[in-house]
Write an enzyme that holds these catalytic residues in place. Structure first.
Site, short mmCIF file in Angstrom:
data_model
loop_
_atom_site.label_atom_id
_atom_site.label_comp_id
_atom_site.label_asym_id
_atom_site.label_seq_id
_atom_site.Cartn_x
_atom_site.Cartn_y
_atom_site.Cartn_z
N SER A 211 0.83 -1.20 0.00
CA SER A 211 0.00 0.00 0.00
C SER A 211 0.88 1.25 0.00
CB SER A 211 -0.95 -0.05 1.19
OG SER A 211 -1.99 0.89 1.06
N ASP A 308 -9.29 -4.75 -5.74
CA ASP A 308 -8.84 -3.71 -4.82
C ASP A 308 -9.69 -2.46 -5.01
OD1 ASP A 308 -7.46 -1.79 -3.31
OD2 ASP A 308 -5.54 -2.79 -3.65
N HIS A 341 -7.60 -5.20 -1.30
CA HIS A 341 -6.54 -4.52 -0.56
C HIS A 341 -6.24 -5.30 0.72
CE1 HIS A 341 -4.18 -0.85 -0.74
NE2 HIS A 341 -4.32 -0.70 0.56
#
Length: 378
Positions: A211, A308, A341
């Site tokens: 991330s 995601d 994610h």
């Protein structure tokens, strides 16, 4: 609330203890922008008819997707292995098992109390120095803690004989950009100068991140020894890396072409950078890995999921296309069908295969580097 928390943190004596409130306010700003879309996407995924079968089919494609992403980058013989079976339990369930591979905790890599790292490695290492991976955790640039992040990957590599360093770094809103990157570079410089004390090879240091950490890892890899990004490091400090792993990272700080990207830039302006992109476009360009790609970029492996909803997969695709068009080094790209994610902390069906794939890529790059070094010596 954000402004008040930042101001209160500057108070003498008590200010340092109030910094967490600033991080909480900043995370609230991020959540306000992203949580509704994340919840909506998750609800649709679970409620829509037939999605259970689709999710199962997507998870079953994980190993094939990993092999396809490495094909042509890693030798076919390396891919012809017994890949790990899907785990029905989330990786967080195995936290205590992974933590057994932590060799030393809270080692200082700088003078600030936040500049700490954990060393992951086997109890016994071979006589020759071990390759090194430095891991940068995510957290929307407002949280930079090493706890719980990257554990499956770090444990996997440590059991293969690697020395891994998982770092903390300073974050917004109390530490504005580019302090995050300066801390990552300080950790790289520390590794180049000191990791041999833990059995690591100072001459082979790779960097990985998830991330926001994926963004920082990519940018660090693309801007080695750049003077205006070295922070307070002494002259001559080496912040170059030998390979980069970006896992569901954010690679573009300039693009405002979609509603999601416009919200993201607004978050950067208010919380992370503290300056607007219209008045200071050079800051956002310098902070965008996609704008910093060059022919001498180190080898890259990018991993992203098509499910995601926090950082859409289109960003990874654009970044990889740019890398492949410009870089002279190896570029691998693994796109995981349906993965969301933070899948490496929540989805056991994918995490084992991803750790294996990243290990194959890094071991291949390390072998090639050792061969090149031997040829140069001869």
């Amino acid at each position: 609330m954000l402004a008040l928390s930042v101001a209160s943190a500057s108070l003498p004596v008590v200010g340092k203890h109030l910094e967490p409130f600033g991080a909480m306010a900043a995370m609230g700003v991020w959540g306000f922008r992203h949580l509704p879309e994340f919840v909506t996407a998750s609800a649709k995924s679970w409620v829509a008819p037939g999605n259970g079968d689709l999710r199962k089919a997507e998870r079953e494609q994980t190993t094939a997707a990993a092999q396809a992403g490495l094909r042509g980058v890693v030798p076919a013989t390396d891919l012809a292995i017994d890949w790990p079976a899907p785990d029905s339990m989330p990786p967080l369930w195995h936290t205590m098992e992974y933590r057994r591979d932590v060799y030393r905790t809270s080692v200082r890599y700088g003078d600030d109390p936040a500049q700490l790292l954990d060393v992951w490695r086997p109890e016994n290492l071979p006589a020759q120095p071990a390759p090194v991976l430095l891991f940068v955790p995510g957290g929307a640039w407002v949280h930079g803690g090493r706890m719980l992040q990257g554990y499956a990957l770090l444990s996997h590599l440590a059991r293969q004989g690697w020395v891994c360093l998982s770092i903390d770094y300073r974050v917004a809103p109390h530490h504005r950009w580019p302090q995050h990157l300066s801390d990552v570079k300080a950790a790289i410089a520390w590794a180049r100068a000191n990791v041999d004390k833990f059995g690591g090879d100072r001459h082979f240091v790779a960097v990985a991140g998830c991330s926001a950490g994926g963004h920082l890892a990519a940018l660090a890899g693309l801007t080695p020894n750049q003077p205006d990004l070295q922070g307070d490091l002494p002259d001559g400090s080496d912040t170059s890396v030998d390979a980069v792993i970006g896992i569901y990272g954010r690679y573009d700080w300039e693009d405002r072409s979609t509603e999601e990207r416009a919200r993201f830039v607004d978050f950067l302006e208010r919380v992370v950078v503290g300056r607007t992109i219209d008045r200071h476009p050079e800051i956002y360009r310098q902070a965008s890995p996609i704008a910093q790609v060059h022919p001498d970029a180190p080898p890259f492996l990018v991993v992203h999921g098509t499910g995601d909803s926090v950082i859409p997969v289109a960003q990874a695709r654009s970044f990889v296309d740019r890398l492949k068009a410009v870089s002279r080094s190896a570029v691998g790209y693994i796109e995981l069908p349906g993965a969301g994610h933070a899948f490496d902390m929540t989805d056991g069906a994918r995490t084992g295969a991803m750790s294996t794939a990243i290990g194959l890529f890094l071991n291949h790059i390390h072998r090639n580097r050792a061969i090149d070094h031997t040829k140069a010596v001869i």
